[in-house]
Design a protein around this motif. Structure first.
Motif: not given
Length: 447
Positions: A176-183, A185-186, A322-327, A412-414
């Motif tokens: 859930r955190a990953i999805g909300q972070f992406m939203l 950001l975008h 940018e999602v993957l760079r931030r992670l 992304a979770l994996i």
């Protein structure tokens, strides 16, 4: 959908594009159907025109008291009334035949798309970061999740069968955190508008983005029906499809409309469950969460003008990256070759994230896995949806559509689980996700 006029004007270029897709030439057969269609339409129109003219002449003959001529004309009109439905049906049948053939043909690659027949022809564009060194042998995510007690495939199988998973506690919250972070950001930094779209859509919506008719068996379908009180009490049904990606709902928001080009580019994003039957994936990625029937994804969609769509494609790629760079995840970007692109795409970039616990064709030791696919489709989908824009000259023209994963939340979770695993089996939470996890820095098994 391809424009038959464009094929008629340059059949050699059309066949050359198909050849790059690994397909045989089709212009000759399409133009033969088109010629039959045009002849049928012309015959129908001529019959209608003659009927109208003859009807007018009947009045003139009667006014001149020329009964013989009037009777002859009335006989002609009567015959036309008999033949016209047949001519109209022939025109309609030929038109439907052409539309059916065109609907099954994929988009053609842009000139700068590399040649190739499959994934082996894809070309690496660039790489971000590097693989991490571990003092232990990295484990796959399903081993880690199972040991934590927060990833349960057996429970999911009891509920739904294979290729489903139940996530619990820290891993459920991490997803859930990953999805909300992406939203965030975008929408907050990349200028996308968040949308919460329907998950069930009509056939013509699936057709608009290219899922139908070619990928009928790859979709999950829901049937709603009501029992009629008619004499035979037949079941009347209406089929709705579960979206395989929010691209379907988001792109079709402009279907059957003319938007002002001042509103473009229109950038949309959504976080939704996605559903795929994976009909052609037997035996592929059977372990873990890599290939699921149900998964969560953040989708990016852009509606653009023909002049700006190529630049928008590059921008969309950078937003997904940018999602993957931030992670702080290691990944590479691949330009897909002409034989490996999706049905509706003119050009596609795949982002492949490094997963240290996966097995590659060379064995254990990590592997790249697709986590995002960003495509520019030109006016291919717009023609299927009848989505147009009106520019300063006031003339409507088809928009260009783009779509990309921004990104696949499950994968992304994996990647986070495998990349941030600790020797004791716990998972460190990336700094950018900790605010979404209530400050939690490590996911551990309950004591």
């Amino acid at each position: 959908m391809h424009d038959i006029k464009s094929i008629r004007d340059n059949p050699q270029a059309f066949d050359a594009g198909l050849k790059r897709r690994g397909l045989a030439p089709l212009s000759a057969s399409l133009l033969a159907i088109d010629e039959k269609r045009r002849a049928a339409i012309l015959a129908s129109e001529q019959a209608q025109a003659r009927r109208n003219a003859a009807s007018k002449e009947i009045g003139e003959a009667k006014k001149a008291k020329d009964d013989a001529r009037a009777n002859k004309l009335m006989a002609e009109v009567a015959e036309l009334k008999t033949t016209m439905p047949e001519l109209e049906l022939a025109a309609k049948t030929a038109d439907e035949e052409l539309a059916k053939e065109l609907a099954a043909i994929p988009n053609l690659p842009l000139d700068d798309v590399p040649e190739g027949t499959d994934e082996h022809g894809n070309v690496q564009r660039h790489v971000y970061g590097k693989t991490r060194n571990y003092a232990f042998k990295p484990k796959p995510h399903d081993d880690l999740g199972g040991a934590l007690g927060y990833m349960d495939f057996e429970a999911a199988a009891k509920l739904s069968g294979a290729r489903f998973v139940v996530l619990k506690k820290g891993l459920a919250r991490l997803e859930r955190a990953i999805g909300q972070f992406m939203l965030d950001l975008h929408t907050g930094e990349h200028g996308y508008t968040e949308v919460n779209p329907p998950l069930l859509v009509r056939n013509d919506v699936m057709f608009g983005t290219g899922q139908l008719p070619k990928f009928e068996d790859d979709q999950f379908w829901a049937i709603k029906g009501e029992l009629l009180a008619a004499p035979d009490e037949r079941l009347k049904t209406e089929r709705l499809g579960l979206i395989p990606t929010a691209e379907v709902s988001l792109t079709n928001l402009v279907r059957e409309s003319i938007v002002d080009e001042k509103e473009l580019p229109m950038r949309l994003t959504a976080l939704t469950p996605c559903f795929r039957a994976e009909a052609g994936a037997a035996g592929r990625d059977t372990r873990g969460m890599i290939r699921q029937h149900q998964f969560t994804k953040v989708e990016l969609v852009s509606i653009a003008t023909p002049e700006t769509s190529r630049d928008e494609h590059e921008r969309m790629l950078s937003c997904a990256e940018e999602v993957l760079r931030r992670l702080d995840l290691h990944y590479r970007v691949m330009t897909l070759c002409s034989g490996d692109m999706g049905f509706s795409a003119q050009k596609t970039y795949d982002i492949e994230v490094w997963m240290p616990g996966q097995s590659s064709s060379q064995g254990d030791g990590g592997a790249y896995r697709e986590i995002s696919s960003c495509s520019v489709c030109g006016d291919f989908q717009a023609r299927r949806m009848d989505a147009r824009s009106r520019g300063p000259d006031g003339k409507p023209r088809f928009v260009h559509t783009l779509n990309g994963s921004g990104t696949a939340v499950g994968r992304a979770l994996i990647a986070v689980i495998e990349t941030y695993q600790q020797e004791d089996g716990s998972i460190a939470v990336p700094a950018v996700l900790q605010p979404y996890m209530g400050g939690l820095k490590t996911i551990e098994r309950d004591k």
